[in-house]
Structure formats: C-alpha cells, structure tokens
Design a protein around this motif. Structure first.
Motif, mmCIF file in Angstrom:
data_model
loop_
_atom_site.group_PDB
_atom_site.id
_atom_site.type_symbol
_atom_site.label_atom_id
_atom_site.label_comp_id
_atom_site.label_asym_id
_atom_site.label_seq_id
_atom_site.Cartn_x
_atom_site.Cartn_y
_atom_site.Cartn_z
ATOM 1 N N ASP A 152 0.820 -1.212 0.000
ATOM 2 C CA ASP A 152 0.000 0.000 0.000
ATOM 3 C C ASP A 152 0.850 1.257 0.000
ATOM 4 O O ASP A 152 0.481 2.274 -0.577
ATOM 5 C CB ASP A 152 -0.913 0.026 1.242
ATOM 6 N N GLU A 153 1.986 1.179 0.668
ATOM 7 C CA GLU A 153 2.822 2.366 0.808
ATOM 8 C C GLU A 153 4.290 1.967 0.860
ATOM 9 O O GLU A 153 4.662 1.029 1.560
ATOM 10 C CB GLU A 153 2.458 3.125 2.092
ATOM 11 N N VAL A 154 5.113 2.703 0.097
ATOM 12 C CA VAL A 154 6.561 2.527 0.136
ATOM 13 C C VAL A 154 7.187 3.919 0.153
ATOM 14 O O VAL A 154 6.942 4.724 -0.748
ATOM 15 C CB VAL A 154 7.102 1.734 -1.073
ATOM 16 N N LEU A 155 7.969 4.193 1.173
ATOM 17 C CA LEU A 155 8.615 5.500 1.308
ATOM 18 C C LEU A 155 10.108 5.306 1.534
ATOM 19 O O LEU A 155 10.520 4.543 2.404
ATOM 20 C CB LEU A 155 8.019 6.277 2.483
ATOM 21 N N LEU A 156 10.908 5.995 0.736
ATOM 22 C CA LEU A 156 12.350 6.023 0.910
ATOM 23 C C LEU A 156 12.766 7.442 1.276
ATOM 24 O O LEU A 156 12.433 8.395 0.563
ATOM 25 C CB LEU A 156 13.071 5.600 -0.377
ATOM 26 N N THR A 157 13.488 7.580 2.382
ATOM 27 C CA THR A 157 14.043 8.873 2.767
ATOM 28 C C THR A 157 15.565 8.760 2.751
ATOM 29 O O THR A 157 16.140 7.943 3.471
ATOM 30 C CB THR A 157 13.580 9.302 4.176
ATOM 31 N N THR A 158 16.197 9.566 1.903
ATOM 32 C CA THR A 158 17.651 9.583 1.781
ATOM 33 C C THR A 158 18.180 10.898 2.325
ATOM 34 O O THR A 158 17.715 11.972 1.924
ATOM 35 C CB THR A 158 18.073 9.413 0.307
ATOM 36 N N THR A 159 19.138 10.819 3.234
ATOM 37 C CA THR A 159 19.717 12.009 3.852
ATOM 38 C C THR A 159 21.219 12.035 3.598
ATOM 39 O O THR A 159 21.924 11.061 3.892
ATOM 40 C CB THR A 159 19.454 12.009 5.370
ATOM 41 N N LYS A 160 21.680 13.161 3.042
ATOM 42 C CA LYS A 160 23.096 13.296 2.700
ATOM 43 C C LYS A 160 23.594 14.691 3.044
ATOM 44 O O LYS A 160 22.803 15.605 3.313
ATOM 45 C CB LYS A 160 23.311 13.042 1.199
ATOM 46 N N LEU A 161 24.911 14.860 2.980
ATOM 47 C CA LEU A 161 25.496 16.184 3.137
ATOM 48 C C LEU A 161 25.028 17.103 2.011
ATOM 49 O O LEU A 161 24.924 16.665 0.856
ATOM 50 C CB LEU A 161 27.018 16.101 3.128
ATOM 51 N N PRO A 162 24.759 18.372 2.304
ATOM 52 C CA PRO A 162 24.261 19.291 1.266
ATOM 53 C C PRO A 162 25.138 19.358 0.019
ATOM 54 O O PRO A 162 24.623 19.381 -1.105
ATOM 55 C CB PRO A 162 24.220 20.638 1.998
ATOM 56 N N ALA A 163 26.457 19.371 0.187
ATOM 57 C CA ALA A 163 27.352 19.533 -0.966
ATOM 58 C C ALA A 163 27.217 18.399 -1.972
ATOM 59 O O ALA A 163 27.442 18.591 -3.171
ATOM 60 C CB ALA A 163 28.795 19.646 -0.490
#
Length: 267
Positions: free
Chosen positions: A136-147
């Motif tokens: 029903d739902e798939v969420l990917l959150t990717t967090t990285k350095l701004p540069a």
C-alpha cells in the motif's frame, strides 16, 4: 573443488567504485572470478591492474561486464552487452527510471542482466513480498550532506538554501520515477527499491540535505495487508566520491561472487 573456469570480468569504470572492485578481483579475492580488462574514458596508464581496452574488445573478452561508470554507460552499452551474449551487472540502477530501457534490458539476451543492491538492504525481502500482493505504501528517505546534492539545474536560491542550511532541509520529494533523474549520482537507491517493488510510481522518495550528516542514511518504510517493513542503513561516504557510500563496491563484489557461484552466499 569446482573445475569450472573462472568468470572473466570486464570492469567498466575506474572511479571510486571501480578501483576497489578491480583491485579486489585482480588480487583473487572473489573465488571463481578474475579481472580480464578495464574500460574507462580516461587513459589509466599503469593505474589499473589489467589491460585497458575499448568497450567492443571488453565484450569479446569477458563473460561478465560489471558497470561502475554511471547511468550513461548503461544506456549506451547495456543492451549491446546482453545481445552479444555477455552478462551484465548494473550498479547504476538509476538508469532504470527509463522504462523503455529497463524493458529492453530485461528482455535482451542471450546475456543475462543483474542488478546490485548497492548501499541499501532489504531489497530481497521486498522482492519476495511482491508474491503476496502489492504494497500500500513505500517510502524512501535519503539524507546526505548538502554539498553532495548540489545539481546544475538548481536555481541560485536553491543552492544558497543548501549551502547555508544549519538543519535538515528537504531538497526534493517525488516518486522513484522522478527523483533519480534529478540526482543521477545520489539516488540509485530509489531506483533499486522500485526495482524490488516492481513499480516506479509506487515508491515515494524524499531527499534531505543535512549539514550534520556525517553518514549517508537511507530509510525504507513499506506496508501492506500482509505486513510492515522498515530498513534503515547509515554509511560512511566514500572519501574520494562523497556522493556514494564506502560499502557500494563491496556490494558489487558480493554480487560478482554470487554470479560466479561463490558458496555461502545469501540469495
């Protein structure tokens, strides 16, 4: 002891990923596989532990082409590798957001196409879950350095927002169809999750810039009538290419080992 000849590997790309993969293969660290040659658009001289050749020559010499050079190589050469009868291992899965290309690769042969999971886990389970029905739902959150997330298409205002961020900032939200196109060096994971789920539009993606992100973080959250799943990984970025994680070349090597028939692999 197996009497099978080792799998001859042609490595496309001698960058942050390719150097680790090629060095390990040349040192015999993957039983059943050997480095036959290297392809790169820059003259490598003695930097590579195998002869540098053209792509055409590599296809003729190898049983398996390992792509570690970016999405453009998958688009330009992927189908040709497979129709020649050579197998192909794709690291730059973001190229599969082009559905026409994905269909051609999956239907081409007699060579076989494989995809490495890269910097994220849980894809084997998500692929197995498809047999029970859609999620029903798939969420990917990717967090990285701004540069690492700066892109040529960004406005000056967006770049300023990234460069002056003092806390996490959402850079983009969309689907696995949209986001990898905008961040071709940073969001192969999004395409890999979509490949496992079987639907680019079913995977929602958030890209977050965090000036305190010493490690790159990927969080996959999926749910459906048959279960709920959450996978979180946090990796040290590669020193030479912070857009990728240090673990990625080792994920590629694990995939090569599986293809070569290395025993003890989790499949």
């Amino acid at each position: 002891m197996s009497t099978l000849a080792p799998v001859r590997v042609a490595l496309a790309g001698w960058g942050a990923i390719g150097r680790v993969v090629g060095t390990a293969l040349a040192a015999g660290e993957v039983p059943g596989a050997t480095l036959a040659c290297v392809v790169d658009n820059r003259p490598l001289g003695d930097a590579a532990p195998a002869e540098q050749v053209s792509f055409e020559t590599a296809i003729d010499r190898a049983d398996l082409v390992v792509e570690a050079a970016g999405q453009g190589v998958v688009r330009a050469w992927g189908e040709r590798v497979l129709t020649s009868g050579t197998d192909l291992l794709v690291a730059s899965t973001g190229a599969l957001t082009d559905e026409d290309l994905a269909k051609r690769l999956l239907s081409a042969g007699p060579g076989r196409v494989y995809f490495t999971g890269g910097a994220v886990g849980g894809l084997d389970l998500l692929q197995a879950v498809r047999a029970l029905g859609p999620l029903d739902e798939v969420l990917l959150t990717t967090t990285k350095l701004p540069a690492t997330l700066e892109q040529p298409w960004m406005s000056e205002e967006s770049l300023h927002r990234l460069r002056t961020a003092t806390q996490p900032v959402e850079v983009m939200a969309g689907t696995a169809r949209d986001v990898p196109v905008k961040f071709p060096r940073s969001t192969n994971v999004a395409a890999s999750v979509a490949l496992a789920v079987g639907d680019l539009d079913a995977v929602r993606v958030r890209v977050v810039a965090d000036p305190a992100a010493v490690r790159t973080r990927h969080v996959i959250e999926a749910s459906g009538p048959h279960g709920a799943y959450r996978f979180e990984v946090s990796h040290t970025p590669d020193a030479d290419n912070p857009a990728t994680s240090r673990v990625v070349p080792h994920a590629v090597l694990r995939s090569v080992g599986a293809i070569a028939g290395r025993p003890g692999q989790i499949l």
